[in-house]
Design a protein around this motif. Structure first.
Motif, PDB file in Angstrom:
ATOM      1  N   PRO A 165       0.814  -1.225   0.000  1.00 32.15           N
ATOM      2  CA  PRO A 165       0.000   0.000   0.000  1.00 32.15           C
ATOM      3  C   PRO A 165       0.847   1.274   0.000  1.00 32.15           C
ATOM      4  O   PRO A 165       0.450   2.286  -0.593  1.00 32.15           O
ATOM      5  CB  PRO A 165      -0.816  -0.130   1.284  1.00 32.15           C
ATOM      6  N   ARG A 166       2.009   1.225   0.633  1.00 35.78           N
ATOM      7  CA  ARG A 166       2.897   2.396   0.640  1.00 35.78           C
ATOM      8  C   ARG A 166       3.522   2.606  -0.733  1.00 35.78           C
ATOM      9  O   ARG A 166       3.809   3.741  -1.124  1.00 35.78           O
ATOM     10  CB  ARG A 166       3.986   2.191   1.712  1.00 35.78           C
ATOM     11  N   LEU A 198      -2.150  -7.142  -3.832  1.00 32.96           N
ATOM     12  CA  LEU A 198      -2.889  -6.605  -2.683  1.00 32.96           C
ATOM     13  C   LEU A 198      -4.016  -7.539  -2.265  1.00 32.96           C
ATOM     14  O   LEU A 198      -4.223  -7.811  -1.079  1.00 32.96           O
ATOM     15  CB  LEU A 198      -3.468  -5.234  -3.023  1.00 32.96           C
ATOM     16  N   LEU A 203      -3.366  -7.660   2.093  1.00 33.25           N
ATOM     17  CA  LEU A 203      -3.119  -6.215   2.274  1.00 33.25           C
ATOM     18  C   LEU A 203      -4.156  -5.410   1.507  1.00 33.25           C
ATOM     19  O   LEU A 203      -3.825  -4.573   0.678  1.00 33.25           O
ATOM     20  CB  LEU A 203      -1.702  -5.869   1.781  1.00 33.25           C
ATOM     21  N   GLN A 204      -5.424  -5.674   1.764  1.00 31.34           N
ATOM     22  CA  GLN A 204      -6.496  -5.047   0.986  1.00 31.34           C
ATOM     23  C   GLN A 204      -6.782  -3.638   1.496  1.00 31.34           C
ATOM     24  O   GLN A 204      -7.861  -3.338   1.999  1.00 31.34           O
ATOM     25  CB  GLN A 204      -7.732  -5.937   1.026  1.00 31.34           C
ATOM     26  N   ASP A 205      -5.795  -2.791   1.364  1.00 31.47           N
ATOM     27  CA  ASP A 205      -5.925  -1.402   1.792  1.00 31.47           C
ATOM     28  C   ASP A 205      -6.904  -0.681   0.868  1.00 31.47           C
ATOM     29  O   ASP A 205      -6.674  -0.597  -0.340  1.00 31.47           O
ATOM     30  CB  ASP A 205      -4.543  -0.735   1.740  1.00 31.47           C
ATOM     31  N   ALA A 208      -5.349   2.201  -1.348  1.00 31.73           N
ATOM     32  CA  ALA A 208      -4.437   1.726  -2.393  1.00 31.73           C
ATOM     33  C   ALA A 208      -5.203   1.034  -3.511  1.00 31.73           C
ATOM     34  O   ALA A 208      -4.927   1.249  -4.702  1.00 31.73           O
ATOM     35  CB  ALA A 208      -3.401   0.780  -1.785  1.00 31.73           C
ATOM     36  N   ARG A 242     -15.155   3.618   2.139  1.00 35.49           N
ATOM     37  CA  ARG A 242     -14.139   3.313   3.145  1.00 35.49           C
ATOM     38  C   ARG A 242     -12.893   4.167   2.979  1.00 35.49           C
ATOM     39  O   ARG A 242     -11.887   3.937   3.650  1.00 35.49           O
ATOM     40  CB  ARG A 242     -13.764   1.831   3.045  1.00 35.49           C
ATOM     41  N   VAL A 243     -12.934   5.133   2.066  1.00 38.21           N
ATOM     42  CA  VAL A 243     -11.763   5.978   1.786  1.00 38.21           C
ATOM     43  C   VAL A 243     -12.072   7.402   2.207  1.00 38.21           C
ATOM     44  O   VAL A 243     -13.109   7.963   1.829  1.00 38.21           O
ATOM     45  CB  VAL A 243     -11.400   5.925   0.282  1.00 38.21           C
TER      46      VAL A 243
END
Length: 458
Positions: A165-166, A198, A203-205, A208, A242-243
Motif C-alpha cells: 500500500p505504501r 494486494l 493487504l487489501q488497503d 491503495a 471506506r476511503v
C-alpha cells in the motif's frame, strides 16, 4: 536512477556503530550521568559501555530505552538528526505538493529538487521517496515521460521493503507514464499485478486499491476493454465509502465517467464529472479540474452540443496551458480540433492539428497522435483529397497498433476500408475490414494476463 540503501531503517547514509556510541556518550556526559545511572533499570553498565566504545550497534529496543533516559527522541538518537528536521521537511513537502496541485509544476519541481537534496544529505528515506514521487508527478504535468518513469522507479526502489500500500502511488505513477507514452499493455500489467498482490496477500488497503482500480480504467478504455473498465469502476465505487481522501474519491468519479460515456449514459457521466469538479474546486487542484472540463467537453460533443463542447475544451486548454502542462494541453486540443471540424471550421482544425503533430509523437502521446492523423484523414477525405486521406489513416493505424488501442484501431480500419472501396481497391479494403474485425472481436485481450482478482471485501 538507483536508490541508495542504508545500513539500517533509521540510520544515516554513512552510519557506523561508533557514531551512535559517540552520541550516547556525549549526551550522557552533558546530563552528568554515569553509565550505571543511564543503564538502570533495563541494562547493565557493561551493556552501555559496549555501544559507547563503538563495537556494536544495540538493538532498537535498547536504543529506545537510551533515548528515553537521555530525554531525546528515538529518531534523534538513532540518526543524529534533530526530530524537528524531519518534521520541517515533511511540512515543506506538503507545501510543494500544494504548489503542484495549483498547477505550477515547474515551481513545484524546483522545490522538490531542493528537498530531495536535503533528504539525501540527511538520510531521510521516507521523505526522499515522497520527494521523488512529487518530481514524478511534476514530470507528468510537463510531459517529460522518461524523467517521470525514472523518478517513480527510484521511489519504488526506496520503498522496496515497505508494504505494497505504501508503494502503490509509485506503481500508479509508473503506469500513468507508460500509458501516456502509448504503452497500454505494460500500464495494465503494472496495475493488475499490484492489484492482484494486494488482494491475495491480505493487504487489501481500501485507499491503495481505489487508487489502482481507478488508474486502470484509462488504459482499459483505450484498449477497448470496456467491460474490464466498467468492472474496475464498480469495484472502486464499492471501496469509496471506506476511503477518507477526497482527492482519491474525485479521481474515481472522473475516471468512472469514461465508462459511463462509453455506455452512452452521458447524463450520468456529466453528473459524475460535476461531483469530481466540485471536490477539485474545493481542494483548489487546478490541473485535475481542467481534466474535468476536458471530459465534460467530450460529453457535450457526444450529445451534439458542439458550442458547449468548444467552451468546455477551451476552458480546459487555457487552464493547462497557463500551467505549462504541454502534453495534456496538446491532447485537449486534439479533441478541440474534432469539435471545430464538426462545426465546419475545417481550416482552423487543420492548422491546429498540424501544429499538434509537432508536439505529439510515438513516444509522447501516440494514441492522441493517432487521433490527430485520423481527423486529418477525415478532413482530406471530405475535400476529395483521397491520397492524402489514405496516408493519414495509414499513419494513424501504425500509431494505434503500436499502442494497442483496440477500439480506435477498429474505427480506423473501417475508415480506411471505406476509402479503399470508394476508389475500387476492393481486395485492400477487405484486408482493412478484416483487420478491424479482429480488433473489434477481441478487445482488451492484449493485456498480459487474466483480469485482476476480485477483492473479497468488495
Amino acid at each position: 536512477m538507483r536508490a541508495k540503501r542504508t545500513a539500517g531503517r533509521n540510520a544515516g547514509p554513512e552510519e557506523e556503530p561508533g557514531d551512535l556510541g559517540r552520541r550516547v556518550q556525549n549526551l550522557r556526559n552533558e546530563r552528568g550521568l554515569t553509565q550505571r545511572q543511564l543503564a538502570e533499570p533495563a541494562c547493565t553498565p557493561a551493556y552501555i559501555s559496549t555501544p559507547e566504545a563503538g563495537r556494536v550497534r544495540p538493538p532498537e529496543a535498547a536504543v529506545r530505552h537510551l533515548a528515553e533516559r537521555l530525554g531525546v527522541t528515538y529518531e534523534e538518537l538513532a540518526t543524529g538528526r534533530p526530530a524537528r528536521l524531519a518534521t520541517a521537511l515533511r511540512l515543506e513537502l506538503v507545501e510543494a505538493q500544494r504548489t503542484l496541485a495549483t498547477g505550477a509544476a515547474e515551481d513545484a519541481a524546483a522545490a522538490y529538487l531542493r528537498l530531495l537534496a536535503e533528504t539525501d544529505r540527511d538520510g531521510l528515506e521516507e521523505e526522499r521517496a515522497t520527494a521523488l514521487l512529487g518530481l514524478g508527478h511534476c514530470a507528468l504535468e510537463t510531459g517529460d515521460l522518461p524523467a517521470a518513469r525514472e523518478h517513480f522507479e527510484a521511489a519504488e526502489g526506496l520503498l522496496a521493503d515497505a508494504p505494497l500500500p505504501r508503494r502503490a502511488p509509485a506503481v500508479r505513477g509508473r503506469a500513468v507514464a507508460h500509458l501516456l507514452a502509448g504503452e497500454l499493455r505494460y500500464a495494465c500489467y503494472l496495475l493488475e499485478s499490484a492489484i492482484d498482490e494486494l488482494n491475495t496477500s491480505g493487504l487489501q488497503d481500501p485507499g491503495a486499491l481505489l487508487l489502482l482500480y481507478t488508474a486502470a480504467i484509462a488504459p482499459y478504455m483505450d484498449m477497448g476493454a470496456h467491460a474490464r473498465a466498467a468492472q474496475a469502476g464498480e469495484l472502486a465505487l464499492a471501496l469509496a465509502p471506506r476511503v477518507s481522501d477526497p482527492e482519491l474519491v474525485a479521481g474515481l468519479h472522473r475516471s468512472v465517467a469514461r465508462t459511463l460515456i462509453a455506455a452512452g449514459r452521458t447524463a450520468e457521466a456529466d453528473a459524475s464529472l460535476a461531483k469530481a469538479a466540485e471536490i477539485y474546486q474545493q481542494l483548489q487542484i487546478r490541473t485535475e479540474l481542467a481534466h474535468c472540463h476536458w471530459m465534460r467537453g467530450y460529453v457535450r460533443a457526444q450529445d451534439g452540443d458542439l458550442s458547449g463542447a468548444e467552451s468546455e475544451l477551451c476552458a480546459a486548454r487555457d487552464m493547462l496551458a497557463s500551467k505549462r502542462a504541454s502534453l495534456y494541453t496538446a491532447q485537449v486540443e486534439v479533441e478541440l480540433a474534432d469539435v471545430l471540424r464538426r462545426r465546419g471550421e475545417t481550416t482552423r482544425a487543420q492548422e491546429l492539428l498540424h501544429r499538434l503533430l509537432g508536439e505529439l509523437h510515438p513516444d509522447r502521446g501516440s494514441v492522441h497522435a493517432g487521433g490527430a492523423h485520423r481527423l486529418l484523414g477525415l478532413i482530406h477525405e471530405d475535400r476529395g483529397e483521397l491520397e492524402s486521406a489514405e496516408e493519414h489513416y495509414v499513419t494513424a493505424l501504425s500509431l494505434l497498433e503500436r499502442a494497442g488501442a483496440a477500439g480506435d484501431l477498429a474505427d480506423i480500419c473501417r475508415l480506411l476500408g471505406d476509402l479503399l472501396r470508394r476508389v475500387g481497391r476492393t481486395e485492400a479494403a477487405m484486408d482493412a475490414y478484416r483487420t478491424g474485425l479482429g480488433h473489434r472481436a477481441s478487445p482488451g485481450t492484449t493485456t498480459l494476463g487474466p483480469s485482476p482478482v476480485r477483492p473479497p471485501t468488495a
